[in-house]
Design a protein around this motif. Structure first.
Motif, PDB file in Angstrom:
ATOM      1  N   VAL A 132      -7.568   5.541   7.671  1.00  0.00           N
ATOM      2  CA  VAL A 132      -7.146   6.385   8.788  1.00  0.00           C
ATOM      3  C   VAL A 132      -5.636   6.182   8.911  1.00  0.00           C
ATOM      4  CG1 VAL A 132      -7.384   6.866  11.246  1.00  0.00           C
ATOM      5  CG2 VAL A 132      -9.383   6.138   9.912  1.00  0.00           C
ATOM      6  N   LEU A 133      -4.861   7.251   8.786  1.00  0.00           N
ATOM      7  CA  LEU A 133      -3.406   7.120   8.700  1.00  0.00           C
ATOM      8  C   LEU A 133      -2.709   7.801   9.868  1.00  0.00           C
ATOM      9  CD1 LEU A 133      -3.058   7.611   4.873  1.00  0.00           C
ATOM     10  CD2 LEU A 133      -2.616   5.517   6.145  1.00  0.00           C
ATOM     11  N   GLU A 134      -1.667   7.123  10.355  1.00  0.00           N
ATOM     12  CA  GLU A 134      -0.951   7.548  11.562  1.00  0.00           C
ATOM     13  C   GLU A 134       0.322   8.306  11.231  1.00  0.00           C
ATOM     14  OE1 GLU A 134       1.492   5.445  15.248  1.00  0.00           O
ATOM     15  OE2 GLU A 134      -0.174   4.370  14.312  1.00  0.00           O
ATOM     16  N   ASN A 135       0.531   9.403  11.953  1.00  0.00           N
ATOM     17  CA  ASN A 135       1.797  10.130  11.867  1.00  0.00           C
ATOM     18  C   ASN A 135       2.933   9.262  12.391  1.00  0.00           C
ATOM     19  OD1 ASN A 135       0.240  10.789  14.446  1.00  0.00           O
ATOM     20  ND2 ASN A 135       2.309  11.437  15.043  1.00  0.00           N
ATOM     21  N   PRO A 136       4.103   9.311  11.745  1.00  0.00           N
ATOM     22  CA  PRO A 136       5.204   8.417  12.133  1.00  0.00           C
ATOM     23  C   PRO A 136       6.021   8.959  13.293  1.00  0.00           C
ATOM     24  CG  PRO A 136       5.877   9.767  10.284  1.00  0.00           C
ATOM     25  CD  PRO A 136       4.428  10.125  10.565  1.00  0.00           C
ATOM     26  N   SER A 137       6.830   8.083  13.889  1.00  0.00           N
ATOM     27  CA  SER A 137       7.962   8.513  14.706  1.00  0.00           C
ATOM     28  C   SER A 137       9.188   8.376  13.818  1.00  0.00           C
ATOM     29  CB  SER A 137       8.109   7.648  15.955  1.00  0.00           C
ATOM     30  OG  SER A 137       8.271   6.282  15.605  1.00  0.00           O
ATOM     31  N   SER A 138      10.169   9.256  13.985  1.00  0.00           N
ATOM     32  CA  SER A 138      11.312   9.213  13.071  1.00  0.00           C
ATOM     33  C   SER A 138      12.595   9.592  13.786  1.00  0.00           C
ATOM     34  CB  SER A 138      11.083  10.122  11.860  1.00  0.00           C
ATOM     35  OG  SER A 138      10.923  11.460  12.257  1.00  0.00           O
ATOM     36  N   TYR A 139      13.691   9.189  13.150  1.00  0.00           N
ATOM     37  CA  TYR A 139      15.010   9.319  13.766  1.00  0.00           C
ATOM     38  C   TYR A 139      16.010   9.988  12.833  1.00  0.00           C
ATOM     39  CZ  TYR A 139      12.328   5.880  16.206  1.00  0.00           C
ATOM     40  OH  TYR A 139      11.274   5.254  16.829  1.00  0.00           O
ATOM     41  N   LEU A 140      15.569  10.299  11.614  1.00  0.00           N
ATOM     42  CA  LEU A 140      16.405  11.034  10.676  1.00  0.00           C
ATOM     43  C   LEU A 140      15.498  11.846   9.778  1.00  0.00           C
ATOM     44  CD1 LEU A 140      16.227   9.594   7.597  1.00  0.00           C
ATOM     45  CD2 LEU A 140      17.523   7.826   8.780  1.00  0.00           C
TER      46      LEU A 140
END
Length: 290
Positions: free
Chosen positions: A140-148
């Motif tokens: 089960v894989l989680e969508n990331p938070s990102s900054y670039l």
């Protein structure tokens, strides 16, 4: 040991601050989630606590170091340790993040972004298939938070994630807060993101807080934000029987405060969420005044 057949319900992350609360008696949650790496050892007090809690509650193993985006492939020794832990705990499922964290010589201990290109997609899918084979279960894989973002991106993040699920058969952990953070940072529509995902693949939802600013930072050290609650309210009717949890990793409050947030999450299934949010806000203000 409690049955692991349940796939829905409401839970929180089991953190050291609340070990005693769980060991003293029943806590009104349907499951707990733990950081896998904290328990990937033979023996030790954390593992003993987890085994005790597991007698009463289903557990989700949530990792931060699999590094499915690593071009050099996965660490086989890591996967074998994770498999031993999973066999020992019998979790609901094993999850991690769509990101990379390491090279052969260095572990960043951070969830680093991927370019959304076909070449990276092939690497990620190959690594997921390897992990699923070693672990003997779907990830089960989680969508990331990102900054670039990368100027050479060939697809959106949600298109990238949809392709991963289609090619590997993995399931999704939809972090609503991460969508809010990334949508702000990259100026895209959070609703477009949700609509672009294969929502039938979502098995779990994370609700967490972040630090506001010109760039939102996924710090997990605040209560769930209004923006995250609002997006969850629009998303929840689109999902099936999923596991929903409150995630807090820093400035961890008393257990009762997390359970108040969990009550709000439960309220979205009873159309009582607004009243519960207002009640929780009053309680929080009173605690701050005291």
């Amino acid at each position: 040991m409690k049955s692991i057949t349940a796939t829905g319900g409401y839970g929180i992350g089991l953190r050291r601050d609340h070990y005693e609360d769980f060991l003293k008696g029943a806590v009104p949650v349907d499951f707990v989630e733990v950081i896998s790496e904290n328990y990937m050892v033979d023996g030790g007090n954390p593992l003993r606590v987890l085994e005790q809690v597991r007698k009463d509650l289903p557990v989700i193993l949530h990792g931060v170091s699999m590094s499915v985006g690593s071009a050099e492939g996965l660490d086989t020794a890591y996967l074998q340790r994770l498999r031993r832990l999973a066999d020992r705990i019998e979790p609901l499922w094993v999850s991690d993040h769509i990101c990379w964290t390491r090279t052969s010589a260095h572990n960043s201990h951070d969830l680093l972004p991927l370019p959304y290109i076909e070449e990276a997609l092939k690497v990620v899918c190959k690594n997921i298939e390897h992990a699923q084979e070693v672990l003997g279960r779907e990830l089960v894989l989680e969508n990331p938070s990102s900054y670039l973002s990368f100027p050479g991106d060939e697809m959106t993040e949600w298109e990238f994630i949809a392709a991963i699920t289609q090619r590997t058969g993995c399931q999704l952990l939809l972090d609503i807060n991460n969508v809010v953070v990334s949508a702000h940072n990259h100026n895209f529509s959070a609703d477009d993101y949700i609509e672009g995902l294969p929502l039938e693949r979502v098995r779990q939802v994370h609700l967490a807080g972040h630090t506001d600013g010109d760039i939102k930072i996924d710090t997990h050290d605040h209560p769930v934000s209004d923006a995250t609650w609002d997006l969850y309210a629009r998303t929840r009717p689109l999902l099936g029987d999923v596991a929903v949890m409150i995630e807090r990793d820093d400035k961890i409050p008393a257990l009762d405060e997390l359970l108040e947030e969990l009550t709000i999450a439960r309220g979205f299934d009873s159309n009582n969420a607004i009243a519960l949010r207002e009640e929780a806000s009053v309680s929080s203000n009173l605690r701050m005044a005291l």
